[in-house]
Motif scaffolding. Sequence first.
Motif, PDB file in Angstrom:
ATOM      1  N   SER A 166       0.831  -1.203   0.000  1.00  5.46           N
ATOM      2  CA  SER A 166       0.000   0.000   0.000  1.00  5.46           C
ATOM      3  C   SER A 166       0.867   1.256   0.000  1.00  5.46           C
ATOM      4  N   LYS A 184       3.852   1.527  -1.243  1.00  6.19           N
ATOM      5  CA  LYS A 184       4.427   1.630  -2.583  1.00  6.19           C
ATOM      6  C   LYS A 184       3.398   2.194  -3.562  1.00  6.19           C
ATOM      7  N   THR A 185       2.172   1.687  -3.494  1.00  9.85           N
ATOM      8  CA  THR A 185       1.100   2.175  -4.362  1.00  9.85           C
ATOM      9  C   THR A 185       0.844   3.664  -4.101  1.00  9.85           C
ATOM     10  N   ALA A 186       0.820   4.048  -2.821  1.00 16.89           N
ATOM     11  CA  ALA A 186       0.595   5.453  -2.465  1.00 16.89           C
ATOM     12  C   ALA A 186       1.731   6.341  -2.980  1.00 16.89           C
ATOM     13  N   GLU A 187       2.965   5.870  -2.854  1.00 18.15           N
ATOM     14  CA  GLU A 187       4.108   6.642  -3.357  1.00 18.15           C
ATOM     15  C   GLU A 187       4.036   6.807  -4.871  1.00 18.15           C
ATOM     16  N   GLU A 188       3.686   5.732  -5.561  1.00  8.83           N
ATOM     17  CA  GLU A 188       3.558   5.809  -7.025  1.00  8.83           C
ATOM     18  C   GLU A 188       2.452   6.783  -7.415  1.00  8.83           C
ATOM     19  N   TYR A 189       1.330   6.722  -6.697  1.00 11.23           N
ATOM     20  CA  TYR A 189       0.216   7.625  -6.982  1.00 11.23           C
ATOM     21  C   TYR A 189       0.624   9.071  -6.717  1.00 11.23           C
ATOM     22  N   ALA A 190       1.273   9.316  -5.573  1.00 11.66           N
ATOM     23  CA  ALA A 190       1.723  10.672  -5.241  1.00 11.66           C
ATOM     24  C   ALA A 190       2.735  11.156  -6.258  1.00 11.66           C
ATOM     25  N   SER A 191       3.623  10.300  -6.685  1.00 13.04           N
ATOM     26  CA  SER A 191       4.634  10.666  -7.683  1.00 13.04           C
ATOM     27  C   SER A 191       3.971  11.049  -9.003  1.00 13.04           C
ATOM     28  N   SER A 192       2.962  10.283  -9.405  1.00 15.13           N
ATOM     29  CA  SER A 192       2.279  10.606 -10.658  1.00 15.13           C
ATOM     30  C   SER A 192       1.531  11.930 -10.543  1.00 15.13           C
ATOM     31  N   LEU A 193       0.976  12.223  -9.376  1.00 15.51           N
ATOM     32  CA  LEU A 193       0.300  13.506  -9.180  1.00 15.51           C
ATOM     33  C   LEU A 193       1.298  14.655  -9.210  1.00 15.51           C
ATOM     34  N   ARG A 205       2.272  15.467 -12.738  1.00 10.26           N
ATOM     35  CA  ARG A 205       1.223  16.211 -13.448  1.00 10.26           C
ATOM     36  C   ARG A 205       1.133  17.647 -12.944  1.00 10.26           C
TER      37      ARG A 205
END
Length: 105
Positions: free
Chosen positions: A74, A76-85, A88
Motif C-alpha cells: 500500500s 508503494k502504491t501510495a508513493e507511485e500515486y503521489a509521484s504521478s500527481l 502532473r
Amino acid sequence: MEDIIKSVNEAEGQAEEIKSSAEQKAAQILADAEKQAAEILKRSEEKLKIYREEQLKSAQAVAEEEYKNTLQSSAKTAEEYASSLIKRTDIQVNEVVGRVSRGNC
C-alpha cells in the motif's frame, strides 16, 4: 449320598469364592481403566492446550507477515500515486510560475 451333597456344597462354595474373586478383579480392572482414562484425558487436554497455543502463535505470525506485506504494498502504491500527481502538477506549477514571471497573472 452325603458325599455328593458335601461335594456339591463345596463346589457351590468354590463357585461363590471364584465369583467373588472375579467381581473384585473386575472392580479393580474397572478402577484401573477409569484411572488410565482420566490420565489420558488430562494428557490430551494438555496437548490440546499446547497445540492451540502453537497454532495461535503461528496464526499471529502469518497475520503479522501479511499485514507487513500489505502495508508495504500500500505504501508503494501510495508513493507511485503521489509521484504521478506530482509529475502532473509540475507542468501546471511551471506554467503558473511562468505566467507570474512574465506578468500574465
